[in-house]
Design a protein around this motif. Structure first.
Motif, short mmCIF file in Angstrom:
data_model
loop_
_atom_site.label_atom_id
_atom_site.label_comp_id
_atom_site.label_asym_id
_atom_site.label_seq_id
_atom_site.Cartn_x
_atom_site.Cartn_y
_atom_site.Cartn_z
N UNK A 46 0.84 -1.20 0.21
CA UNK A 46 -0.43 -0.13 0.05
C UNK A 46 1.23 0.79 -0.22
N UNK A 47 2.11 1.08 -0.40
CA UNK A 47 2.78 2.61 -0.54
C UNK A 47 3.91 3.03 0.22
N UNK A 48 4.40 1.40 1.53
CA UNK A 48 5.20 2.05 2.96
C UNK A 48 6.38 0.61 2.81
N UNK A 49 6.80 1.06 2.99
CA UNK A 49 7.78 0.38 3.53
C UNK A 49 8.38 -0.42 4.78
N UNK A 50 8.68 -1.21 5.36
CA UNK A 50 8.93 -1.80 6.18
C UNK A 50 10.22 -0.71 6.61
N UNK A 51 11.01 -0.70 8.05
CA UNK A 51 12.02 -0.03 8.42
C UNK A 51 13.44 -0.63 7.66
N UNK A 52 13.03 -2.12 7.62
CA UNK A 52 14.43 -2.69 7.24
C UNK A 52 14.28 -2.71 5.52
N UNK A 53 13.72 -2.21 4.35
CA UNK A 53 13.65 -2.55 3.59
C UNK A 53 13.65 -1.23 3.15
#
Length: 111
Positions: free
Chosen positions: A58-65
């Protein structure tokens, strides 16, 4: 247009480039190749994984990615000027553009 039109336009641009990328085979002869000490298969896989996750998330990444994506943008900055005639520069430029668009969508700094 609604207030999310900027995000919609960005997601549309990423989706279009992503479909183009998915239809393009990895450049012939570059499996196992490195440029500036950067493994091109891993650069492709890491970047593609982040873009795919961004689209499916949905247009967001987790911190790691997000951190991986920012590291890979730095890698692109190093290799793009060094690409030769047989390196299929348009392939890498499209992947770089994808990574920059996704990074711009999430302005949080990579930690």
């Amino acid at each position: 247009m609604n207030s999310t039109s900027g995000n919609d336009e960005l997601e549309s641009a990423v989706s279009h480039l992503w479909q183009e990328h998915l239809q393009t085979p990895f450049p012939a002869g570059l499996r196992g190749a490195e440029r500036e000490g950067i493994d091109l298969v891993l650069l492709d896989a890491d970047t593609a994984g982040c873009v795919s996750a961004w689209l499916s998330g949905g247009g967001s990444l987790d911190d790691w990615r997000r951190r991986v994506l920012h590291r890979r943008i730095t890698d692109f900055d190093r290799i793009l000027p060094m690409l030769g005639a047989t390196d299929d520069a348009p392939y890498w430029q499209r992947l770089y553009r994808l990574s920059c668009l996704v990074a711009r969508a999430d302005p949080r700094p990579a930690e």
